[in-house]
Design a protein around this motif. Sequence first.
Motif, PDB file in Angstrom:
ATOM      1  N   GLY A  76      33.971 -42.748  -5.105  1.00  0.00           N
ATOM      2  CA  GLY A  76      34.116 -42.398  -6.518  1.00  0.00           C
ATOM      3  C   GLY A  76      32.831 -42.739  -7.238  1.00  0.00           C
ATOM      4  O   GLY A  76      32.019 -43.539  -6.737  1.00  0.00           O
ATOM      5  N   SER A  77      32.624 -42.135  -8.427  1.00  0.00           N
ATOM      6  CA  SER A  77      31.420 -42.533  -9.166  1.00  0.00           C
ATOM      7  C   SER A  77      31.574 -43.947  -9.706  1.00  0.00           C
ATOM      8  O   SER A  77      30.592 -44.608 -10.006  1.00  0.00           O
ATOM      9  N   TYR A 106      31.700 -48.806 -17.429  1.00  0.00           N
ATOM     10  CA  TYR A 106      30.324 -49.341 -17.467  1.00  0.00           C
ATOM     11  C   TYR A 106      30.386 -50.813 -17.867  1.00  0.00           C
ATOM     12  O   TYR A 106      29.728 -51.670 -17.273  1.00  0.00           O
ATOM     13  N   ASN A 152      33.546 -39.352 -22.298  1.00  0.00           N
ATOM     14  CA  ASN A 152      34.938 -39.786 -22.223  1.00  0.00           C
ATOM     15  C   ASN A 152      35.057 -41.034 -23.093  1.00  0.00           C
ATOM     16  O   ASN A 152      34.279 -41.973 -22.884  1.00  0.00           O
ATOM     17  N   ALA A 177      30.615 -36.541 -15.293  1.00  0.00           N
ATOM     18  CA  ALA A 177      31.924 -36.389 -14.633  1.00  0.00           C
ATOM     19  C   ALA A 177      32.644 -35.103 -15.047  1.00  0.00           C
ATOM     20  O   ALA A 177      33.427 -34.552 -14.279  1.00  0.00           O
ATOM     21  N   TYR A 178      32.358 -34.623 -16.286  1.00  0.00           N
ATOM     22  CA  TYR A 178      33.101 -33.455 -16.809  1.00  0.00           C
ATOM     23  C   TYR A 178      32.215 -32.226 -16.973  1.00  0.00           C
ATOM     24  O   TYR A 178      32.590 -31.279 -17.663  1.00  0.00           O
ATOM     25  N   SER A 204      36.347 -35.892  -8.606  1.00  0.00           N
ATOM     26  CA  SER A 204      37.672 -36.291  -9.116  1.00  0.00           C
ATOM     27  C   SER A 204      38.211 -35.393 -10.220  1.00  0.00           C
ATOM     28  O   SER A 204      39.399 -35.432 -10.509  1.00  0.00           O
ATOM     29  N   LYS A 205      37.357 -34.634 -10.879  1.00  0.00           N
ATOM     30  CA  LYS A 205      37.804 -33.912 -12.082  1.00  0.00           C
ATOM     31  C   LYS A 205      37.929 -32.418 -11.786  1.00  0.00           C
ATOM     32  O   LYS A 205      38.962 -31.996 -11.302  1.00  0.00           O
ATOM     33  N   VAL A 214      35.443 -39.620  -4.120  1.00  0.00           N
ATOM     34  CA  VAL A 214      34.062 -39.254  -3.767  1.00  0.00           C
ATOM     35  C   VAL A 214      33.267 -38.937  -5.036  1.00  0.00           C
ATOM     36  O   VAL A 214      33.619 -38.030  -5.796  1.00  0.00           O
ATOM     37  N   GLY A 215      32.214 -39.717  -5.257  1.00  0.00           N
ATOM     38  CA  GLY A 215      31.301 -39.474  -6.366  1.00  0.00           C
ATOM     39  C   GLY A 215      29.888 -39.364  -5.822  1.00  0.00           C
ATOM     40  O   GLY A 215      29.605 -39.820  -4.704  1.00  0.00           O
TER      41      GLY A 215
HETATM   42  C1  LIG Z   1      32.889 -40.499 -17.522  1.00  0.00           C
HETATM   43  C2  LIG Z   1      33.499 -40.896 -16.233  1.00  0.00           C
HETATM   44  N1  LIG Z   1      32.717 -41.305 -15.245  1.00  0.00           N
HETATM   45  C3  LIG Z   1      33.220 -41.663 -14.060  1.00  0.00           C
HETATM   46  C4  LIG Z   1      34.588 -41.628 -13.832  1.00  0.00           C
HETATM   47  C5  LIG Z   1      35.103 -42.110 -12.532  1.00  0.00           C
HETATM   48  O1  LIG Z   1      35.132 -41.085 -11.621  1.00  0.00           O
HETATM   49  P1  LIG Z   1      35.465 -41.331 -10.107  1.00  0.00           P
HETATM   50  O2  LIG Z   1      36.870 -40.900  -9.923  1.00  0.00           O
HETATM   51  O3  LIG Z   1      34.471 -40.475  -9.385  1.00  0.00           O
HETATM   52  O4  LIG Z   1      35.295 -42.787  -9.808  1.00  0.00           O
HETATM   53  C6  LIG Z   1      35.448 -41.202 -14.838  1.00  0.00           C
HETATM   54  C7  LIG Z   1      36.894 -41.183 -14.627  1.00  0.00           C
HETATM   55  O5  LIG Z   1      37.712 -41.068 -15.499  1.00  0.00           O
HETATM   56  C8  LIG Z   1      34.895 -40.834 -16.077  1.00  0.00           C
HETATM   57  O6  LIG Z   1      35.644 -40.437 -17.098  1.00  0.00           O
END
Ligand SMILES: Cc1ncc(COP(=O)(O)O)c(C=O)c1O
Length: 341
Positions: A76-77, A106, A152, A177-178, A204-205, A214-215
Amino acid sequence: MTTININSFVRKNILNLQPYISFRDHNEFKAPVLLDANENPFGECNRYPDSTQKKLKQKLSQVKNIPANQIAIGNGSDELIDLIIKVFCEPKTDSVLMMNPSFAMYGFYAAINENKVVKLNLNDDFDIDKEFFLNIINANQLKIFFLCSPNNPTGNSIEDIEFYIKNFNGIVVVDEAYIEFSQQKSALALLGKYPNLIVLQTFSKAWGKAGARVGVAYASEEIINFINLVKAPYNVNSLSQDLIMKTLENTTEFNQSVKNILTEREWLREEFENLKCINKVYPTDANFFLVDFEDIEKVYENLTSGEILTSKRAPAIPNCIRINIGTRAENEKLINILKNC
Ligand SMILES: Cc1ncc(COP(=O)(O)O)c(C=O)c1O
């Protein structure tokens, strides 16, 4: 390309860290007998995953037109955010900058790593005030700036991202992410110009693979080598690596689901306009809306008792709930409850 010395931003103990190298993953063999990793020779999924995620990086390299050595893959990221802080921030000493409001992780990972978080309050349009940004970076010693666009939980894209990358004396992480839901141009195009830039994307999105974890981080080879140095060697499991390979080989499902979500986004936007309980719907470039309600407690209570789970952002963002775009049936259920609020 701007010249900066990335090593000067890296934590001292990371500069001297010895890499953990899986011998089999760093060499080419035709038909090796694998007696090196204490695995079980029987069964399925009995081998450790490729610690270098070679095939997946090659595939991503083709799709994104970025060299494979400029790609790091995380669980994931989320994991990449943690790893980036680990590479650059001395615990108890260094600080990171994040927008406010923005993605909470963060701050979460900064806290785990014992790094201070400086918050850059966004303006009424949830964008950055450039002068305010310049004042904040002058007044604080900052190592990383986490810039989330589309952001987000607000949903909007940040204008003129290059300005922040250019003016920040440290690492700028643009979290996209979006991005697939947005018309905004990806900051990937700026990688060649700014060696302090890291772009994060995720499966993920829009790609619909949140469960696979996976990020992806794209950056200079130098930065990617540091991220790979600090990651757990087998951080992305084999099932997920295979699934994402398959997903990238046939993008029909991806294209269709993004199209559906964008259609639903428009449908919901129109439905929201007719609802008395809503004060304001913020513009969004993502797969969710930030909505300001007249009586947030009543709305949240009614949604929850109707088993519609949403993300309440008040009190940080007064009166606001973040609502994810679902299927048409889910969205209709949402609207029906809101009609009675
Ligand atoms: C802006 C942002 N970055 C990263 C993530 C996390 O993504 P990942 O599922 O790849 O860990 C999210 C998940 O909601 C997000 O909103």
